[in-house]
Design an enzyme around this catalytic site. Structure first.
Site, short mmCIF file in Angstrom:
data_model
loop_
_atom_site.label_atom_id
_atom_site.label_comp_id
_atom_site.label_asym_id
_atom_site.label_seq_id
_atom_site.Cartn_x
_atom_site.Cartn_y
_atom_site.Cartn_z
N LYS A 201 0.85 -1.20 0.00
CA LYS A 201 0.00 0.00 0.00
C LYS A 201 0.88 1.24 0.00
CE LYS A 201 -0.33 -0.35 5.03
NZ LYS A 201 -1.18 -0.81 6.13
N ARG B 202 -10.69 -0.79 14.86
CA ARG B 202 -10.69 -0.14 13.56
C ARG B 202 -11.63 -0.95 12.67
NH1 ARG B 202 -4.80 0.79 10.88
NH2 ARG B 202 -5.30 -1.23 9.99
N TYR C 112 13.07 30.93 6.40
CA TYR C 112 11.81 31.53 6.87
C TYR C 112 11.85 31.73 8.37
CZ TYR C 112 9.63 30.57 2.37
OH TYR C 112 9.31 30.55 1.06
N MET D 273 9.66 24.31 1.52
CA MET D 273 8.87 23.37 0.73
C MET D 273 9.77 22.58 -0.24
SD MET D 273 5.58 23.95 -1.76
CE MET D 273 4.43 24.58 -0.56
C1 LIG Z 1 -0.41 -1.76 6.82
C2 LIG Z 1 -0.98 -3.02 7.26
C3 LIG Z 1 -0.15 -4.16 7.41
C4 LIG Z 1 1.34 -4.11 7.27
O1 LIG Z 1 1.90 -3.72 8.50
P1 LIG Z 1 3.48 -3.64 8.73
O2 LIG Z 1 3.62 -3.32 10.16
O3 LIG Z 1 4.00 -2.56 7.86
O4 LIG Z 1 4.05 -4.96 8.39
C5 LIG Z 1 -0.75 -5.35 7.74
N1 LIG Z 1 -2.08 -5.43 7.93
C6 LIG Z 1 -2.90 -4.37 7.82
C7 LIG Z 1 -4.35 -4.53 8.05
C8 LIG Z 1 -2.37 -3.13 7.50
O5 LIG Z 1 -3.17 -2.08 7.41
#
Ligand SMILES: *Cc1c(COP(=O)(O)O)cnc(C)c1O
Length: 717
Positions: free
Chosen positions: A381, A475, A608, A657
């Site tokens: 991701k 979650r 800045y 930036m």
């Molecule tokens: C991002 C994520 C992972 C990966 O986690 P890491 O700690 O980076 O290995 C696994 N499961 C879910 C549901 C995630 O959102």
């Protein structure tokens, strides 16, 4: 565990150079003009450790990567053969002129002899090594993945024994006409038993065994030193005796070479020091090139009439060949580096070097510690945590990984469009109106509760799903207590359930309370699974752990492990302790460039808000990276540093930036165009991603996933 640190094999890398010199000695007989026996001792006994040493190295690094997955092993083997095969082909071409000159193609050349040479003998005397190592690795891999380690060893030792009788002990084989006739027929296939079938496998397997044993115990050096001296002496005596009794047909294989190599290799592993990949290459080039140097020096000697000095004085000859081989090899290395564009694009502004071999290494390390039947689901991701989503996924595909997880449907679609194969699980919520895209791109959707399941089912589009259970993360996911609702989620005819999973919230912590919490989460998940099974529902593939879940709860037995951060060679936080020791190598380095150097007078301010004022006359460098590239604005406020010319220098003022400013007051020679390193190493200095994340007061996950789009990714393999 010490994340970010590489295992150190500096000793092996350095000894490769010595081994290469020993090989030159074998082919030039340095002591011949002094004393024949001395030369025999050096080149036909002592120097015989060189080639087995290379075999051991190959076995050490290659066999340890093999696992239980046959198709993955096969793809690794293919990769290896392809790499060595290319080198072999190049070497053959390089020596074609020598072959032609020496009458190779005229004296008894047939298709059969060519095949023999290609497979066993090599087309020039030293080139047997390449088919030898390829065949040796094939045989070792075949045995190693089918038999127990020790049985593999015994089989290859038996092969070695057969080889011995055709090599140093041939005199014994000759005593029986029957045995002799067998060897005679073998020698119609190959000129020596010193080849990929009889000679190489045992050393390759010993290398693999050494790699596997190393993880267990700490050792003392003395027994190995004694063992080496003892068996080294025996090896020399064995060689001299066989020579004296004229039993030898060839002089590569000895009984005592086996224990001698074992102890030598162990000793070299004690020799720590930074890895020197350049020496690996150099030794290889020297190996390939030195016969050419022999030809060249003989040619020069002939032309200049200095044969007496340059060739017949064996010590001078050896020295010249060695020096010339190294000089030529270094030149070749530089030329190749130049054409490969080993140096990054000279015009780049801010970029991330992505070291794919480190990614491969991390994958193998993780696979090594996972339970046998657990498969890596690579979490890619957020553009593979800033490393480039499809590029990383495609590379992982090549390594045999075919389960992926992304956060959003669009990330999934991008992977598919770029040709990523295998299952792609969308971990996040997808608006149900996009269900047709889920189906069209063959994505797998996470189902977060019964209501969502019902909605998805209502579209009459069949899709693959995993069911998510919330066991305490709070979650996404149906709450673990709502067992009736959970059971309902498996009943929809349009939802093909392929898996059930949950996510741990404190698997990274080794605090007693957190461990208890995690164990409780796992127990809740187990309970859900059992209840489903009692109802006759198959929850399909199960997965619970992410990176820390594997590193701290490695004993859990699930079908997949969703690995994100560890794949990329990082832990989330500096100094994190984990239970399972793995050797992770950071895949990404972050770099930018000096674009201007200027002087600051005492009292002058920088950037800045005039956040920094020079306390003395200073020199600063303006660097082409800023918070839009992912370097947090507040970074300089925590005393953060970056590397310029191998030195740590503080970032001053607020990060802008697009630029930031570095104090280089006491440095000479910093110029426009110099590379500045934020993550990664520069000469002896190194900034780990964990260190930079710490300076940014965040975790590595956030740091790398927020790298800006302007940061160009440069892939290195
Ligand atoms: C991002 C994520 C992972 C990966 O986690 P890491 O700690 O980076 O290995 C696994 N499961 C879910 C549901 C995630 O959102």
């Amino acid at each position: 565990m010490n994340a970010g640190s590489e295992k150190q094999y500096g000793g092996l890398d350095r000894f490769r150079i010595m081994a290469a010199i020993l090989v030159i000695a074998i082919h030039t007989s340095p002591l011949l003009s002094i004393n024949e026996w001395a030369d025999f001792t050096l080149t036909r006994t002592i120097a015989r450790v060189a080639v087995p040493f290379f075999f051991l190295c190959t076995g050490f690094f290659f066999l340890q990567k093999l696992g239980t997955d046959r198709s993955r092993n096969a793809s690794m083997l293919k990769q290896f053969l392809w790499k060595v095969g290319k080198l072999y082909l190049l070497s053959i071409l390089l020596y074609l002129p020598v072959n032609v000159y020496a009458g190779y193609f005229t004296d008894g050349f047939t298709v059969f002899s060519a095949v023999k040479d290609l497979l066993f003998n090599g087309t020039l005397y030293h080139l047997w090594y390449f088919p030898g190592i390829m065949l040796g690795v094939c045989i070792s891999t075949f045995l190693y993945t089918r038999l127990s380690t020790w049985n593999t060893f015994w089989v290859t030792l038996l092969l070695y024994g057969i080889g011995l009788l055709g090599d140093s002990y041939y005199g014994l084989a000759q005593m029986s006409p029957y045995v002799d006739s067998i060897y005679q027929s073998m020698f119609t296939l190959f000129d020596y038993t010193r080849n990929g079938i009889f000679f190489a496998p045992v050393f390759i397997v010993m290398g693999g065994m050494t790699a596997n044993n190393r993880r267990r115990k700490k050792k003392k050096i003395t027994p190995y030193a004694i063992g080496f001296v003892l068996f080294g002496t025996m090896l020399v005596m064995e060689g001299l005796l066989l020579h004296a009794y004229q039993l030898q047909r060839h002089d590569s294989m000895y009984i005592f070479l086996i224990p001698c190599m074992y102890f030598l290799f162990q000793l070299l592993l004690f020799w720590k020091g930074k890895n020197r990949p350049a020496l690996r290459k150099l030794s290889l080039y020297v190996y390939v090139i030195h016969p050419l140097c022999i030809v060249l020096i003989r040619g020069v000697a002939k032309v200049t009439g200095l044969t007496g000095l340059l060739v017949e004085n064996s010590l001078v000859h050896f020295t010249l060949v060695t020096v010339l081989s190294f000089v030529l090899s270094v030149i070749v290395m530089k030329v190749i580096q130049h054409f490969r564009g080993g140096k990054p694009d000279q015009t780049g502004r801010a970029w991330a070097d992505i070291h794919l071999p480190h990614l491969q290494h991390n994958v193998r390390e993780i696979q090594r510690v996972l339970p046998k039947d657990c498969t890596v689901m690579a979490v890619v991701k957020a553009q593979a945590y800033g490393h480039g989503g499809w590029q990383i996924a495609r590379f992982l595909n090549k390594l045999g990984i075919d389960h992926f997880a992304v956060a959003t449907i669009d990330e999934g679609i991008e992977l598919r469009k770029k040709g990523v194969k295998g299952e792609i699980l969308v971990l996040g919520y997808t608006d149900e109106r996009r269900i047709r895209q889920i189906a069209r791109f063959k994505l797998t959707q996470t189902v977060v509760d019964d209501e969502y399941a019902k909605k998805l089912n209502g579209y009459n589009v069949k899709i693959a799903v995993h069911i998510k259970i919330d066991t305490g993360m709070g979650r996404l996911g149906e709450s673990w207590e709502r067992t009736e609702k959970i059971a309902d989620m498996y009943q929809y005819k349009n939802l093909q359930v392929c898996g059930t999973f949950t996510h741990l919230s404190v698997a990274d912590s080794l605090e007693a309370l957190d461990i208890e919490y995690t164990k409780n989460q796992i127990a809740r998940f187990q309970k859900v699974i059992e209840q489903l099974k009692e109802k006759g529902i198959d929850p399909q593939k199960l997965h619970v752990q992410s990176s820390y879940g594997v590193l701290n709860y490695g004993e859990l037995q699930y079908d997949y492990a969703r690995i994100g951060i560890a794949l990329y060679g990082m832990l989330s936080k500096q100094g994190d302790k984990v239970k399972t020791s793995v050797d992770l190598r950071p895949v990404l380095s972050l770099k930018a460039r000096v674009v201007q150097v200027k002087q600051l007078e005492t009292g002058a301010s920088v950037g800045y808000g005039r956040a920094y004022t020079a306390q003395k006359d200073s020199k600063i460098a303006i660097v082409s990276i800023g918070y839009a590239d992912g370097v947090p604005r507040m970074l300089s406020q925590s005393g953060a540093t970056c590397l310029i010319k191998g030195k740590r220098r503080p970032i001053i003022g607020f990060v802008c930036m697009d630029q930031l400013i570095v104090d280089i007051t006491d440095m000479e020679g910093v110029q426009k165009g110099d590379v500045v390193t934020f993550i990664g190493s520069d000469q002896e200095e190194d900034i780990t991603p964990e260190e930079m994340a710490h300076q940014c007061k965040t975790i590595t996950n956030e740091l790398v996933s927020r790298l800006g789009e302007r940061v160009k990714k440069v892939y290195h393999d």
